[in-house]
Scaffold this motif. Structure first.
Motif, PDB file in Angstrom:
ATOM      1  N   CYS A  31      -6.882   0.972   4.701  1.00 30.18           N
ATOM      2  CA  CYS A  31      -6.468   2.069   5.576  1.00 30.18           C
ATOM      3  C   CYS A  31      -7.179   3.352   5.127  1.00 30.18           C
ATOM      4  O   CYS A  31      -7.681   3.427   4.005  1.00 30.18           O
ATOM      5  CB  CYS A  31      -4.953   2.255   5.569  1.00 30.18           C
ATOM      6  N   CYS A  58      -6.302  -1.750  -0.184  1.00 34.49           N
ATOM      7  CA  CYS A  58      -6.042  -1.610   1.239  1.00 34.49           C
ATOM      8  C   CYS A  58      -7.236  -0.901   1.885  1.00 34.49           C
ATOM      9  O   CYS A  58      -7.933  -0.115   1.244  1.00 34.49           O
ATOM     10  CB  CYS A  58      -4.761  -0.804   1.457  1.00 34.49           C
ATOM     11  N   ALA A 102      -6.014   5.055   1.892  1.00 29.63           N
ATOM     12  CA  ALA A 102      -6.306   4.248   0.706  1.00 29.63           C
ATOM     13  C   ALA A 102      -7.795   4.315   0.379  1.00 29.63           C
ATOM     14  O   ALA A 102      -8.184   4.417  -0.783  1.00 29.63           O
ATOM     15  CB  ALA A 102      -5.882   2.808   0.943  1.00 29.63           C
ATOM     16  N   PHE A 133       0.288   4.015   1.036  1.00 30.80           N
ATOM     17  CA  PHE A 133       0.055   4.890   2.194  1.00 30.80           C
ATOM     18  C   PHE A 133       0.537   4.247   3.495  1.00 30.80           C
ATOM     19  O   PHE A 133       1.210   4.875   4.293  1.00 30.80           O
ATOM     20  CB  PHE A 133      -1.428   5.241   2.314  1.00 30.80           C
ATOM     21  N   CYS A 134       0.174   2.960   3.721  1.00 31.24           N
ATOM     22  CA  CYS A 134       0.513   2.352   5.016  1.00 31.24           C
ATOM     23  C   CYS A 134       1.494   1.184   4.886  1.00 31.24           C
ATOM     24  O   CYS A 134       1.852   0.562   5.887  1.00 31.24           O
ATOM     25  CB  CYS A 134      -0.755   1.897   5.724  1.00 31.24           C
ATOM     26  N   CYS A 167       0.863  -1.177   0.000  1.00 33.95           N
ATOM     27  CA  CYS A 167       0.000   0.000   0.000  1.00 33.95           C
ATOM     28  C   CYS A 167       0.905   1.235   0.000  1.00 33.95           C
ATOM     29  O   CYS A 167       1.837   1.325   0.796  1.00 33.95           O
ATOM     30  CB  CYS A 167      -0.902   0.015   1.225  1.00 33.95           C
TER      31      CYS A 167
HETATM   32 ZN   LIG Z   1      -2.998   1.186   3.380  1.00 31.80          ZN
END
Ligand SMILES: [Zn+2]
Length: 299
Positions: free
Chosen positions: A69, A67, A72, A40-41, A38
């Protein structure tokens, strides 16, 4: 969970992740793609595969799971909205192309006569008298989508030779160049096209009428010039009324004021349909007066 239940739930599941495929020994037809992270995370995201549960084969890999999160989710929400917008735009474009092909098949092009095909905004001679009408017409063409949303048309009224037709045709040409389906003709030509279908086995009256009733913009030039018949007025009213109900705009040019127009469109003393037509037009079109020449002759 007993074994039967496991088999049943597995056979209903046609998409699994590459991680599950590996774990349960599914045979991939294509090499298992490397999982992604991902953005982002950094969570690992496995590709999804379409499976045949009976043969335990992964026959096609799809993009990885999304994802869940927060960032996302926001990203995918925007992404999906944009995809939907593009899809709607494409569908609209395709619908317009289909419509234009129908116009071409049934009527041959937009109906603009050859001698009018050079009447664009660029070669309209703007002066103090016609500046306002010119600006209205140009704004209308530029913001057509907004006007169309409200089914709002224009009603050019004024004396001969003031440029009403030029402006109406300029709007039509501007929009045609943008890919908008437009029909632009005199009422007599419009009615002639319908009459032609009476002797045709290829094209039905309904098909042609339907085009006039549903085209994005209908421009009727020089209204009131034609001697009416009951059929002509009833047909014209039904076109206008359907356009009104479908919230579709119509542009009119005419040399006549309301009283004259109703007289000219009336059969004998029956002014009812003609009055209804003029009312309908005023209810849906903004008035653009181009009356200076007659004003000059009065004074
Ligand atoms: Zn994520």
């Amino acid at each position: 969970m007993n074994q039967n239940q496991t088999v049943a739930s597995e056979s209903l599941k046609f998409i699994i992740t590459s991680l599950e495929a590996r774990k349960h020994g599914y045979l991939p037809k294509e090499p298992i793609p490397k999982p992604l992270k991902c953005q982002f995370c950094q969570k690992t995201l496995y590709h999804r595969g379409l499976i045949n549960p009976k043969s335990r084969v992964v026959w096609k890999w799809l993009p990885p799971e999304r994802c869940n999160c927060k960032k996302a989710q926001e990203y995918w929400k925007k992404y999906d909205e944009e995809q939907e917008r593009l899809m709607l735009e494409r569908a609209k474009e395709e619908e317009r192309e289909r419509f234009k092909r129908r116009i071409k098949k049934l009527l041959g092009e937009s109906g603009i006569k050859k001698r009018f095909l050079n009447r664009t905004f660029d070669n309209f001679e703007v002066d103090d008298l016609n500046l306002e009408a010119y600006e209205i017409a140009k704004t209308y063409a530029r913001d057509f989508e907004n006007y169309k949303e409200n089914g709002e048309g224009l009603y050019f009224v004024g004396s001969f030779g003031t440029g009403k037709t030029h402006l109406a045709v300029a709007i039509a040409l501007y929009l045609i160049n943008k890919g908008v389906p437009v029909i632009c003709k005199t009422l007599i030509d419009l009615l002639t096209d319908i009459k032609k279908t009476f002797d045709s086995s290829q094209i039905s009256e309904h098909e042609v009428l339907n085009i006039y009733k549903t085209v994005d913009l209908l421009v009727i030039d020089d209204l009131g010039k034609e001697p009416p018949t009951d059929w002509a007025m009833a047909t014209f009213y039904s076109i206008l009324n359907d356009r009104y109900e479908n919230c579709l705009p119509t542009i009119i040019t005419t040399n006549y004021n309301d009283k004259e127009l109703i007289e000219r469109l009336s059969r004998k003393s029956d002014t009812k349909t003609a009055g209804a037509i003029v009312d309908r037009l005023h209810g849906t079109c903004s008035l653009v007066e181009m009356n200076w020449k007659s004003w000059r002759t009065i004074y």
